[in-house]
Design a protein around this motif. Structure first.
Motif, PDB file in Angstrom:
ATOM      1  N   PHE A  99       9.441  -9.260   0.545  1.00 31.63           N
ATOM      2  CA  PHE A  99       9.814  -9.145  -0.870  1.00 31.63           C
ATOM      3  C   PHE A  99      11.307  -9.447  -1.035  1.00 31.63           C
ATOM      4  N   ARG A 100      11.617 -10.164  -2.117  1.00 33.83           N
ATOM      5  CA  ARG A 100      13.003 -10.538  -2.375  1.00 33.83           C
ATOM      6  C   ARG A 100      13.860  -9.300  -2.620  1.00 33.83           C
ATOM      7  N   ASP A 101      13.318  -8.365  -3.393  1.00 33.63           N
ATOM      8  CA  ASP A 101      14.047  -7.149  -3.732  1.00 33.63           C
ATOM      9  C   ASP A 101      13.058  -6.131  -4.297  1.00 33.63           C
ATOM     10  N   ARG A 102      13.567  -5.001  -4.749  1.00 30.67           N
ATOM     11  CA  ARG A 102      12.696  -3.953  -5.284  1.00 30.67           C
ATOM     12  C   ARG A 102      11.925  -4.436  -6.509  1.00 30.67           C
ATOM     13  N   GLU A 103      12.567  -5.224  -7.359  1.00 30.86           N
ATOM     14  CA  GLU A 103      11.885  -5.722  -8.555  1.00 30.86           C
ATOM     15  C   GLU A 103      10.676  -6.578  -8.193  1.00 30.86           C
ATOM     16  N   ALA A 104      10.791  -7.365  -7.136  1.00 32.46           N
ATOM     17  CA  ALA A 104       9.659  -8.184  -6.690  1.00 32.46           C
ATOM     18  C   ALA A 104       8.512  -7.292  -6.218  1.00 32.46           C
ATOM     19  N   LEU A 105       8.864  -6.198  -5.542  1.00 31.24           N
ATOM     20  CA  LEU A 105       7.843  -5.250  -5.104  1.00 31.24           C
ATOM     21  C   LEU A 105       7.151  -4.612  -6.309  1.00 31.24           C
ATOM     22  N   LEU A 106       7.931  -4.196  -7.311  1.00 30.10           N
ATOM     23  CA  LEU A 106       7.336  -3.582  -8.497  1.00 30.10           C
ATOM     24  C   LEU A 106       6.401  -4.558  -9.196  1.00 30.10           C
ATOM     25  N   GLY A 107       6.776  -5.824  -9.242  1.00 32.83           N
ATOM     26  CA  GLY A 107       5.909  -6.831  -9.838  1.00 32.83           C
ATOM     27  C   GLY A 107       4.607  -6.977  -9.076  1.00 32.83           C
ATOM     28  N   ALA A 108       4.680  -6.931  -7.748  1.00 30.22           N
ATOM     29  CA  ALA A 108       3.472  -7.030  -6.926  1.00 30.22           C
ATOM     30  C   ALA A 108       2.575  -5.819  -7.127  1.00 30.22           C
ATOM     31  N   MET A 109       3.172  -4.655  -7.334  1.00 31.08           N
ATOM     32  CA  MET A 109       2.388  -3.442  -7.573  1.00 31.08           C
ATOM     33  C   MET A 109       1.602  -3.541  -8.875  1.00 31.08           C
ATOM     34  N   ILE A 110       2.265  -4.031  -9.915  1.00 32.85           N
ATOM     35  CA  ILE A 110       1.575  -4.188 -11.195  1.00 32.85           C
ATOM     36  C   ILE A 110       0.454  -5.210 -11.081  1.00 32.85           C
ATOM     37  N   LYS A 111       0.736  -6.301 -10.361  1.00 31.82           N
ATOM     38  CA  LYS A 111      -0.291  -7.343 -10.186  1.00 31.82           C
ATOM     39  C   LYS A 111      -1.495  -6.788  -9.432  1.00 31.82           C
ATOM     40  N   ARG A 112      -1.262  -5.963  -8.414  1.00 34.31           N
ATOM     41  CA  ARG A 112      -2.365  -5.344  -7.668  1.00 34.31           C
ATOM     42  C   ARG A 112      -3.223  -4.503  -8.616  1.00 34.31           C
ATOM     43  N   TRP A 113      -2.573  -3.712  -9.477  1.00 30.08           N
ATOM     44  CA  TRP A 113      -3.308  -2.888 -10.439  1.00 30.08           C
ATOM     45  C   TRP A 113      -4.129  -3.754 -11.389  1.00 30.08           C
ATOM     46  N   GLU A 114      -3.538  -4.809 -11.904  1.00 33.91           N
ATOM     47  CA  GLU A 114      -4.258  -5.695 -12.823  1.00 33.91           C
ATOM     48  C   GLU A 114      -5.479  -6.318 -12.147  1.00 33.91           C
TER      49      GLU A 114
ATOM     50  N   GLN B 278      -6.349   7.162  -9.812  1.00 35.24           N
ATOM     51  CA  GLN B 278      -4.995   7.699  -9.643  1.00 35.24           C
ATOM     52  C   GLN B 278      -3.950   6.623  -9.927  1.00 35.24           C
ATOM     53  N   LEU B 279      -4.226   5.401  -9.485  1.00 35.11           N
ATOM     54  CA  LEU B 279      -3.314   4.294  -9.741  1.00 35.11           C
ATOM     55  C   LEU B 279      -3.255   3.988 -11.236  1.00 35.11           C
ATOM     56  N   ASP B 280      -4.405   4.052 -11.920  1.00 36.41           N
ATOM     57  CA  ASP B 280      -4.427   3.795 -13.354  1.00 36.41           C
ATOM     58  C   ASP B 280      -3.544   4.808 -14.094  1.00 36.41           C
ATOM     59  N   ARG B 281      -3.646   6.072 -13.714  1.00 38.17           N
ATOM     60  CA  ARG B 281      -2.835   7.109 -14.353  1.00 38.17           C
ATOM     61  C   ARG B 281      -1.351   6.878 -14.061  1.00 38.17           C
ATOM     62  N   ALA B 282      -1.015   6.516 -12.829  1.00 40.20           N
ATOM     63  CA  ALA B 282       0.381   6.302 -12.450  1.00 40.20           C
ATOM     64  C   ALA B 282       0.990   5.121 -13.212  1.00 40.20           C
ATOM     65  N   ILE B 283       0.208   4.061 -13.376  1.00 41.26           N
ATOM     66  CA  ILE B 283       0.692   2.895 -14.110  1.00 41.26           C
ATOM     67  C   ILE B 283       0.929   3.248 -15.578  1.00 41.26           C
ATOM     68  N   ARG B 284       0.012   4.006 -16.168  1.00 42.81           N
ATOM     69  CA  ARG B 284       0.172   4.396 -17.576  1.00 42.81           C
ATOM     70  C   ARG B 284       1.384   5.315 -17.758  1.00 42.81           C
TER      71      ARG B 284
ATOM     72  N   ASP C 281       0.836  -1.211   0.000  1.00 44.52           N
ATOM     73  CA  ASP C 281       0.000   0.000   0.000  1.00 44.52           C
ATOM     74  C   ASP C 281       0.866   1.255   0.000  1.00 44.52           C
ATOM     75  N   ALA C 282       1.907   1.247   0.817  1.00 43.50           N
ATOM     76  CA  ALA C 282       2.802   2.402   0.892  1.00 43.50           C
ATOM     77  C   ALA C 282       3.539   2.611  -0.431  1.00 43.50           C
ATOM     78  N   ALA C 283       3.916   1.516  -1.079  1.00 44.29           N
ATOM     79  CA  ALA C 283       4.607   1.616  -2.367  1.00 44.29           C
ATOM     80  C   ALA C 283       3.691   2.205  -3.434  1.00 44.29           C
ATOM     81  N   LEU C 284       2.434   1.813  -3.420  1.00 50.82           N
ATOM     82  CA  LEU C 284       1.488   2.346  -4.397  1.00 50.82           C
ATOM     83  C   LEU C 284       1.229   3.831  -4.152  1.00 50.82           C
TER      84      LEU C 284
END
Length: 211
Positions: A58-73, A111-117, A24-27
């Protein structure tokens, strides 16, 4: 409890954040600062924790970024598709189900949709996932129209009008008076479907959205 079993005050002073809290904080950082602002130390500071706690989830930052995209999807695209598939007796009722996405943040986060785009503009792999998500949304809305007898070509044009309107609405960061906005929804429903919604459909939509 024996004296030696009493927890030390410092042991419970800083509870470990859950995976959801980190995500949540990352998003929130993604929305406010863009993907470059999503870093482990700023996240830890935001949560009042040490960075070591991050690695429990999370293993690393990349794993967190992947989780963020998955949450958006799952949230934005998954819920939109589900809303289009809800039972409805008329196309007006079905359109109001879809319109719920724009009024309930637990269904769709604009807001999340705009940030992802914005992020996808500089990330080819993410751009492919955004394109796939848009294709899923288009298919769901088009199928909704076809379910009520609209010819495929007609259904596709109406679908594109809905999607392009909403993407533009989000990109322009439009703010509206809440009452005026809810009052205009039946007009949008009529515009997009070519049919006037019933008073009962309008009343149910307004009621479930707090009006």
């Amino acid at each position: 409890m024996a004296k030696n079993d009493t927890p030390h005050p410092r042991a419970s002073a800083r509870p470990r954040a859950s995976e959801r809290m980190w995500l949540d904080a990352a998003l929130e950082l993604l929305i406010s600062s863009g993907v470059d602002g999503v870093k482990i130390m700023p996240l830890a500071n935001r949560l009042g924790l040490t960075r070591t706690g991050f690695y429990h989830h999370f293993r690393d930052r990349e794993a967190l970024l992947g989780a963020m995209i998955k949450r958006w999807e799952d949230k934005n695209t998954g819920n939109l598709v589900a809303q289009c598939a809800l039972y409805a007796e008329t196309i007006g009722e079905a359109m109001f189900n879809l319109q719920d996405c724009w009024f309930k943040k637990d269904l769709f986060d604009a807001q999340l949709d705009r940030a992802i785009r914005n992020w996808a503009d500089h990330d080819a792999a993410l751009k492919r996932r955004v394109d796939h998500a848009d294709a899923q949304r288009k298919s769901a809305i088009k199928s909704m129209f076809e379910r009520f007898g609209y010819p495929p070509g007609d259904a596709e044009v109406r679908t594109m009008a809905i999607l392009y309107t909403q993407v533009g609405y989000i990109a322009m960061e439009i703010t509206e008076d809440p009452i005026g906005r809810i009052d205009r929804v039946p007009l949008y429903v009529e515009l997009f479907t070519g049919k006037s919604p019933t008073k009962r459909e309008v009343k149910r939509f307004r009621s479930r959205n707090g009006y």
